[in-house]
Enzyme design. Structure first.
Site, mmCIF file in Angstrom:
data_model
loop_
_atom_site.group_PDB
_atom_site.id
_atom_site.type_symbol
_atom_site.label_atom_id
_atom_site.label_comp_id
_atom_site.label_asym_id
_atom_site.label_seq_id
_atom_site.Cartn_x
_atom_site.Cartn_y
_atom_site.Cartn_z
ATOM 1 N N HIS A 97 7.498 2.074 74.585
ATOM 2 C CA HIS A 97 6.393 2.680 75.393
ATOM 3 C C HIS A 97 5.669 1.310 74.963
ATOM 4 C CE1 HIS A 97 6.907 5.499 78.532
ATOM 5 N NE2 HIS A 97 6.531 6.826 77.351
ATOM 6 N N ASP A 155 -3.566 9.938 72.581
ATOM 7 C CA ASP A 155 -4.187 10.554 73.705
ATOM 8 C C ASP A 155 -2.509 11.356 74.830
ATOM 9 O OD1 ASP A 155 -6.672 10.021 73.022
ATOM 10 O OD2 ASP A 155 -6.585 8.314 74.273
ATOM 11 N N GLU A 268 -14.480 11.730 72.509
ATOM 12 C CA GLU A 268 -13.470 10.218 73.200
ATOM 13 C C GLU A 268 -14.817 9.770 73.994
ATOM 14 O OE1 GLU A 268 -9.971 8.899 74.402
ATOM 15 O OE2 GLU A 268 -9.187 9.870 72.757
HETATM 16 P P1 FAD Z 1 8.225 1.625 70.765
HETATM 17 O O1 FAD Z 1 7.446 1.181 71.645
HETATM 18 O O2 FAD Z 1 9.757 1.841 71.442
HETATM 19 O O3 FAD Z 1 8.773 1.382 69.307
HETATM 20 C C1 FAD Z 1 6.779 -0.043 68.641
HETATM 21 C C2 FAD Z 1 7.269 -0.611 67.839
HETATM 22 O O4 FAD Z 1 7.608 0.656 66.210
HETATM 23 C C3 FAD Z 1 8.617 -1.492 67.742
HETATM 24 O O5 FAD Z 1 8.305 -2.443 66.530
HETATM 25 C C4 FAD Z 1 9.635 -0.189 66.930
HETATM 26 O O6 FAD Z 1 10.557 -1.801 66.864
HETATM 27 C C5 FAD Z 1 9.560 -0.390 66.513
HETATM 28 N N1 FAD Z 1 10.144 1.532 65.745
HETATM 29 C C6 FAD Z 1 10.163 2.308 66.594
HETATM 30 N N2 FAD Z 1 10.323 3.069 66.368
HETATM 31 C C7 FAD Z 1 10.457 3.121 64.534
HETATM 32 C C8 FAD Z 1 11.078 3.231 63.437
HETATM 33 N N3 FAD Z 1 11.212 4.946 63.426
HETATM 34 N N4 FAD Z 1 11.214 2.817 62.099
HETATM 35 C C9 FAD Z 1 10.258 1.555 62.309
HETATM 36 N N5 FAD Z 1 10.171 1.009 63.361
HETATM 37 C C10 FAD Z 1 9.809 1.305 64.785
HETATM 38 N N6 FAD Z 1 -0.954 5.003 71.221
HETATM 39 C C11 FAD Z 1 -1.756 5.387 70.439
HETATM 40 O O7 FAD Z 1 -1.937 4.942 69.368
HETATM 41 N N7 FAD Z 1 -2.861 6.113 70.835
HETATM 42 C C12 FAD Z 1 -2.962 6.552 71.861
HETATM 43 O O8 FAD Z 1 -3.192 7.795 72.785
HETATM 44 C C13 FAD Z 1 -2.222 6.263 73.321
HETATM 45 N N8 FAD Z 1 -1.571 6.321 74.524
HETATM 46 C C14 FAD Z 1 -0.866 5.894 74.616
HETATM 47 C C15 FAD Z 1 -0.228 6.822 76.035
HETATM 48 C C16 FAD Z 1 0.659 5.886 76.650
HETATM 49 C C17 FAD Z 1 0.153 6.377 78.401
HETATM 50 C C18 FAD Z 1 1.261 4.974 75.995
HETATM 51 C C19 FAD Z 1 2.243 5.032 77.035
HETATM 52 C C20 FAD Z 1 0.867 4.945 74.992
HETATM 53 C C21 FAD Z 1 0.187 5.302 74.461
HETATM 54 N N9 FAD Z 1 -0.569 4.608 72.542
HETATM 55 C C22 FAD Z 1 -0.925 5.090 71.962
HETATM 56 C C23 FAD Z 1 0.919 3.295 72.364
HETATM 57 C C24 FAD Z 1 1.827 4.391 71.449
HETATM 58 O O9 FAD Z 1 1.493 4.207 70.361
HETATM 59 C C25 FAD Z 1 2.529 3.157 71.820
HETATM 60 O O10 FAD Z 1 2.997 2.761 72.955
HETATM 61 C C26 FAD Z 1 3.777 3.025 70.665
HETATM 62 O O11 FAD Z 1 4.429 1.890 70.251
HETATM 63 C C27 FAD Z 1 4.906 4.538 70.382
HETATM 64 O O12 FAD Z 1 5.849 3.970 71.151
HETATM 65 P P2 FAD Z 1 7.189 4.972 70.829
HETATM 66 O O13 FAD Z 1 7.270 5.522 70.048
HETATM 67 O O14 FAD Z 1 7.887 4.361 72.876
HETATM 68 O O15 FAD Z 1 7.791 3.399 70.454
#
Ligand code: FAD
Length: 506
Positions: A97, A155, A268
């Protein structure tokens, strides 16, 4: 309707084909030795899925994807990558994401963290040990069975624990309980050298503080120990409208200063712009056209959003809170709406929006999001220059604009996560969460650039969240006084610079 779906699908395909900035693989085929006992998937559909993320702006093609069955699998992979002759880089990927390819690795190996999920609540129910690929929504479901829940939330709950802790994890409870990274007691991390280390504030603190908000640079988190507390049953959820920015922020700031029982649990704020989509659905049908008229009349309307959690609606505290909100705040008379919902429905509210957007084919579109922290002392300047000027002058705005204050003492400055390095108690969280089309993506990206330039030129000391810089000097500036520690930690824990290269830091 079928035709509409077809058109939307075609648009989505075109977005991927034409609007992507493509970083394709230029690394030789990866051959993992049999002794590693790992299956590297190179199936085109798996590679294609791992090449894209929620941002839908970049394409970064990995060489292969592994689905680990244990943290030992990840450790063997990283030991091999760090010590072997053939070097490939490695990125943990949660739900993907991210916005600009941060969870991918050109020509390297993606570790699909969603293969590792588990939640174990401790006997005293004070914490849960959670496998890092678990989605927050599943953490909630499992802990709620025991009557407990984490205390701070993003969120959106369909993101992984590890991915969120690598960024920070912010939302409407931060002013009370801090970001998600402030509510972690212990981690298991596999460093870039393949070592498996447990860390906490006492044990291997350098790694613990480095990894929290560390953008995946120092190790792959495989387990996080998350703080729990009583899970409330329901939420009283309010939205109130303001036409004056200063009155709106004054009320917001007053509410976050009341972190006691009669205070709210969540706060918020949203901005409705007359050139954007105004979602009036929170208000009763009879009021919805009045809300839309108000936005047309004023150009900008500010929405204060708060929630109070509870178990028993008859407790006097609940009516006290409602009294505080309805009688002492200065919202536009009559423009208040309240919903009473189960706690889970409140936390999972963005999923409802996701389902709506998916059904319209509007979820998998480019997302040129801009997330900022702005010091309280400059929030009015930011409002006048960015919201009233840059955003209102945009041809069309789409998506959501969030603006709310939070207490900076809830952040632990020893962690990697950055907020403005400025001596103020309150900082504002701004989320300009725009959705684009291939046609207007360049316009929206240039709006974001204008906003950053405006802040720079006006001396507003912002920090970006979920940012993506491609120039080293921007990263050095971003980490400010923490840059030296950040780069020393990289040398210590990932000297070959194998991890999360999609962040483009090293
Ligand atoms: P990824 O996008 O897959 O990874 C993010 C980063 O972390 C990359 O660099 C990856 O290599 C690294 N990573 C992933 N897993 C690990 C691990 N286990 N150990 C070490 N590194 C790792 N964020 C907020 O803070 N508040 C919000 O309210 C919020 N709302 C959102 C709403 C939507 C609709 C979306 C799409 C995103 C939102 N986000 C929010 C953002 C979210 O925190 C980020 O997308 C974050 O990257 C987590 O997504 P993911 O788990 O898919 O991680």
């Amino acid at each position: 309707m079928a035709n509409l779906r077809l058109i939307i699908t075609l648009i989505t395909v075109l977005i991927c084909l034409f609007s992507s900035f493509t970083k394709s693989s230029n690394v030789i085929k990866i051959d993992l030795p049999k002794s590693l006992n790992l299956t590297l998937s190179t199936d085109p559909s798996i590679i294609s899925a791992a090449s894209h993320d929620f941002g839908n702006i970049t394409t970064v093609t990995p060489g292969g994807v592994i689905c680990p069955s244990s943290s030992a699998d990840i450790s063997r992979l990283l030991q091999y990558a760090a010590n072997g002759k053939s070097t490939f880089q490695v990125a943990a990927r949660g739900q993907g994401h991210s916005l600009n390819g941060q969870a991918s690795v050109a020509g390297g190996v993606i570790v699909n963290m969603t293969c590792l999920t588990n939640v174990v609540v401790s006997k005293d129910k004070k914490y849960a040990d959670v496998a890092a690929g678990t989605l927050w929504v599943d953490v909630f479901k499992k802990t709620a069975e025991e009557g407990v829940s984490p205390v701070s939330w993003t969120d959106y709950l369909h993101i992984t624990v590890g991915g969120t802790l690598s960024n920070g994890g912010i939302g409407g409870q931060v002013f009370r309980n801090g970001p998600l990274i402030s509510n972690v007691l212990e981690l298991d991390v596999i460093t870039g050298k393949g070592e498996v280390l447990t860390c906490s504030r006492q044990l291997n603190p350098e790694l613990f503080y480095g990894v929290l908000g560390g953008l995946g640079q120092f190790g792959i988190i495989t387990r996080a120990r998350i703080v729990l507390d009583h899970a409330p049953k329901r939420a009283k959820w309010f939205r109130m409208l303001y036409s004056d920015f200063t009155t709106f922020t004054k009320d917001q700031e007053r509410l976050i200063s009341m972190a006691n029982d009669i205070g709210v649990d969540y706060l918020e704020g949203q901005i409705f712009l007359s050139n954007g989509v105004v979602d009036t659905s929170f208000f009763p049908p009879s009021d919805q056209s009045k809300v839309a008229d108000l936005v047309k009349e004023h150009g900008v309307i500010y929405v204060l959003e708060v929630a109070k959690y509870y178990d028993d609606p008859n407790l006097p505290i609940i009516s006290k809170v409602i009294d505080t909100l309805t009688k002492s705040l200065s919202y536009l008379p009559g423009f208040i709406s309240m919903h009473d919902v189960p706690y889970f429905d409140f936390l999972n509210r963005v999923q409802v929006e996701e389902n709506k957007l998916r059904s319209l084919g509007l979820w998998e579109v480019p997302h040129p999001w801009l997330n900022l922290y702005v010091p309280k002392s400059r929030i009015l300047d930011f409002h006048n220059g960015v919201i009233k000027d840059i955003l209102l002058k945009q041809k069309t705005a789409s998506g959501l604009a969030l603006l709310y204050p939070t207490n900076r003492n809830k952040w632990d400055n020893r962690m990697s996560a950055m907020i403005p390095e400025i001596d103020e108690d309150v900082i504002y969280i701004i989320g300009l969460l725009q959705s684009a089309t291939p046609q207007n993506l360049p316009e929206m990206e240039s709006v974001n650039e204008n906003i950053i330039r405006f802040c720079k030129d006006s001396g507003i000391k912002i920090k970006q969240y979920l940012m993506h810089y491609t120039r080293k000097e921007d990263w050095v500036e971003h980490f400010g006084s923490k840059w030296d520690d950040f780069s020393k930690r990289k040398d210590l824990f990932d000297p070959k610079k194998l991890l999360s290269p999609g962040q483009d830091i090293f």
